[in-house]
Design a protein around this motif. Structure first.
Motif, mmCIF file in Angstrom:
data_model
loop_
_atom_site.group_PDB
_atom_site.id
_atom_site.type_symbol
_atom_site.label_atom_id
_atom_site.label_comp_id
_atom_site.label_asym_id
_atom_site.label_seq_id
_atom_site.Cartn_x
_atom_site.Cartn_y
_atom_site.Cartn_z
ATOM 1 N N THR A 35 86.013 56.544 90.284
ATOM 2 C CA THR A 35 85.511 57.473 91.245
ATOM 3 C C THR A 35 85.281 58.617 90.375
ATOM 4 O O THR A 35 84.718 59.659 90.569
ATOM 5 N N LEU A 36 86.126 58.733 89.263
ATOM 6 C CA LEU A 36 85.649 59.825 88.444
ATOM 7 C C LEU A 36 84.595 59.970 87.673
ATOM 8 O O LEU A 36 84.435 60.765 86.994
ATOM 9 N N GLN A 37 83.778 58.853 87.694
ATOM 10 C CA GLN A 37 82.643 58.828 86.895
ATOM 11 C C GLN A 37 81.783 59.501 87.761
ATOM 12 O O GLN A 37 80.581 60.164 87.341
ATOM 13 N N ARG A 38 82.166 60.211 88.877
ATOM 14 C CA ARG A 38 81.180 61.279 89.488
ATOM 15 C C ARG A 38 81.508 62.567 89.185
ATOM 16 O O ARG A 38 80.932 63.535 89.484
ATOM 17 N N ILE A 39 82.481 62.724 88.381
ATOM 18 C CA ILE A 39 82.722 64.179 87.399
ATOM 19 C C ILE A 39 81.520 64.247 86.432
ATOM 20 O O ILE A 39 81.328 63.612 85.239
ATOM 21 N N THR A 40 80.599 65.275 86.810
ATOM 22 C CA THR A 40 79.427 65.538 86.061
ATOM 23 C C THR A 40 79.201 67.240 85.876
ATOM 24 O O THR A 40 79.931 67.754 86.811
ATOM 25 N N PRO A 41 78.587 67.601 84.927
ATOM 26 C CA PRO A 41 78.444 68.964 84.947
ATOM 27 C C PRO A 41 77.527 69.374 86.247
ATOM 28 O O PRO A 41 76.824 68.670 86.657
ATOM 29 N N ARG A 42 77.579 70.802 86.278
ATOM 30 C CA ARG A 42 76.719 71.385 87.405
ATOM 31 C C ARG A 42 75.281 71.175 86.969
ATOM 32 O O ARG A 42 75.144 71.533 85.810
ATOM 33 N N GLN A 57 89.964 53.126 91.438
ATOM 34 C CA GLN A 57 90.244 54.672 91.761
ATOM 35 C C GLN A 57 89.452 55.441 90.393
ATOM 36 O O GLN A 57 89.111 56.541 90.304
ATOM 37 N N LEU A 58 89.691 54.807 89.098
ATOM 38 C CA LEU A 58 89.276 55.415 87.875
ATOM 39 C C LEU A 58 87.790 55.756 88.035
ATOM 40 O O LEU A 58 87.348 56.833 87.389
#
Lengths: 183, 391
Positions: free
Chosen positions: B11-18, B8-9
């Motif tokens: 999945t947050l590796q997909r948080i990237t800047p635009r 689950q954690l």
């Protein structure tokens, strides 16, 4: 993985005035630093501003410092300080919606619409739970699980022993489990 | 069990800047570093052009600037930007508002400019940014959006104004002892004039907002107006201090104080009018009327003293009395607000929220002994712990 030697060469070139040498450092760290900051601040826009500020201050630091043994630790420490200053100056800030990760999910062309919706829901739930944790736990979990740093590397950033970091990581995960069970 | 949480954690590796922001920010940083001439081996303009050409070739701006570059005036802007070592991204984002895709590029560009500006220019640069925020505030106030969205944007902009005004004041303090008195006095005077205009603009914009938006943004707007007032006052104090070293007091500083006295007198007049209406319509509490009247009278007396001091060229005393009267006027305005509010039983100021819990830099509850005990306890309790890193 960037090499220590490569990094030192880039630092040396930046000190000598070659601003182009900053580009590879930026490319390597920008997503990790952005993610690190994003989970500490209310919105993606704030994260973008503070990420830019972090890199600017890193560049200034590189130019001014005599020796830089661990650039990774330096950048993360600068990022932490930038966030602290952000809250000091802005006071209480209302968090925006977590819908910012709409952009991230929309970019995933390999997923079906249903998969994207599931992914988005998962991300929102975990992110919300993570944001509710104590900052120290959130920070260490982010560095370890999201940014793939080792305990030793994290210890240098947060100025604690690797053992203490490990303990906090366990506690953080336990707290996170508790939060996720509530949702 | 940990495996599920780890997944689950991750999945947050997909948080990237635009992507767009990432490349814009890089271009901005590199071109600003190069154009400032701070340790670059190439002239700023050449560096700027090279960065520009690389970025265009990468196609990073195809979507963003396609329509912008189609217009001749936009091309002229871009050429000017390169000529002066600026950034195409920054120029393209100039008219963006909060919520627009390029707004963060605009803010990033501004932050970099301030960070790299010489010390004696930072304060004035910050005041230009205040003016920019006020232009944006005016534009937002006229947008046909929901009250909720408008209140959120107004709040964010007004907070920015408060912060930037405070920064300008701080930068002025920073140069007090490092720059020539005449230079400091000039900067201080400029800041005080712009801060006065900022206060006026904030008050004017406040009056154009709908009742709902005004109610929701009242605390932040009040804070911004107070900060504008404070910055004006501090800047005038610096100007007076520095011009005291010169033979005759600066005409600009004197004129500034005169304008502020006039403005304070207008506020007192409005206050008196409000009290009169409340008395005539018999809608107000007697104590509140008495308080407002008392504050108004005291403010008027102090303004008279300020005017007399100004005539004698005692600018320091004039400013002191002016500040005292301003505070009384602000207090009286609060009383006046209470006078005209008939059925609204809510407080003027919303309750204080608790401190933000996102940052907790002092983890004082952890100490070495507790950690060691905890490690032992965890090792005993959790049979799955190993000496390897938990991943």
């Amino acid at each position: 993985m960037r090499g220590y030697l490569n990094e030192q060469i880039l630092i040396y070139q930046i000190k000598r005035g070659n601003t182009d040498s900053f580009a590879p450092l930026y490319d390597y760290y920008v997503q990790k630093i952005y993610r690190f900051i994003y989970l500490k601040v209310p919105s993606a826009h704030d994260a973008e501003d503070l990420t830019a500020e972090t890199f600017l201050k890193t560049w200034q630091y590189i130019k001014d410092a005599r020796v830089i043994g661990n650039l990774q630790a330096v950048i993360y420490k600068i990022a932490r300080n930038v966030v602290v200053d952000f809250y000091r100056k802005r006071g209480t800030v209302v968090a925006e919606s977590l819908e910012d990760n709409d952009i991230v999910v929309a970019d995933r062309v390999d997923l079906t619409l249903e998969e994207k919706m599931t992914l988005k829901t998962d991300m929102v739930v975990v992110e919300k739970a993570l944001r509710e944790l104590k900052d120290t736990y959130r920070e260490i979990i982010t560095l370890f699980y999201l940014n793939d740093l080792t305990l030793k590397e994290i210890a240098k950033i947060v100025d604690r022993s690797p053992g203490a970091v490990r303990v906090m990581l366990h506690r953080g995960i336990k707290a996170l489990k508790g939060k996720l069970k509530q949702k | 069990m940990n495996g599920k949480i780890v997944k689950q954690l991750q999945t947050l590796q997909r948080i990237t800047p635009r992507t767009q922001w990432q490349s814009s920010c890089k271009e901005l940083l590199l071109s600003q570093m190069a154009s400032q001439g701070m340790g670059t081996s190439r002239p700023g303009v050449v560096a700027g052009v090279q960065v520009y050409m690389k970025t265009i070739a990468s196609g990073a701006y195809r979507y963003t600037f396609g329509s912008v570059l189609a217009h001749p005036s936009a091309i002229a802007f871009a050429l000017l930007a390169l000529l002066f070592g600026g950034s195409v991204a920054a120029m393209g984002s100039r008219d963006s508002l909060p919520g627009d895709a390029l707004y963060s590029v605009k803010k990033t560009s501004e932050n970099i400019q301030v960070a790299l500006a010489p010390a004696d220019q930072k304060a004035e640069l910050q005041m230009k940014l205040v003016e920019q925020r006020l232009v944006e505030l005016d534009a937002i106030s006229k947008q046909p959006i929901s009250d909720e969205e408008k209140a959120s944007k107004v709040d964010a902009l007004v907070s920015d104004v408060t912060f930037t005004l405070s920064s300008a004041g701080q930068h002025l303090e920073d140069i007090k002892s490092t720059q020539e008195p005449i230079r400091v006095a000039t900067v201080a005077n400029t800041i005080s004039q712009k801060a006065v205009r900022a206060e006026e603009a904030l008050t004017k914009t406040k009056s154009t907002l709908s009742v709902e938006v005004k109610k929701n943004t009242a605390p932040k707007v009040k804070e911004a107006i107070a900060q504008a007032n404070s910055t004006t006052s501090k800047a005038l104090a610096v100007a007076i201090e520095k011009t005291a070293k010169i033979d005759s007091p600066s005409a600009d500083v004197k004129s500034n104080i005169e304008q502020r006295i006039k403005k304070a007198e207008e506020k007192v007049a409005i206050l008196n009018e409000t009290v009169k209406i409340a008395i005539d319509t018999k809608t107000a509490d007697v104590k509140q009327v008495a308080k407002a009247t008392q504050d108004s009278k005291e403010a008027t007396d102090k303004l008279e003293t300020a005017k007399k001091s100004l005539e004698k060229n005692d600018l320091k005393m004039a400013l002191m009395k002016l500040d005292e009267s301003y505070q009384l006027v602000i207090d009286a305005e609060d009383s006046a607000d209470a006078l005209v509010r008939i059925d609204d039983s809510t407080d003027t100021d919303p309750p204080e929220t608790s401190d933000d819990t996102h940052v907790d830099e002092e983890n004082t509850s952890d100490n070495q002994t507790e950690q060691k005990t905890e490690i032992l306890d965890e090792n005993n309790q959790n049979n799955n712990n190993s000496t390897e890193e938990p991943k």
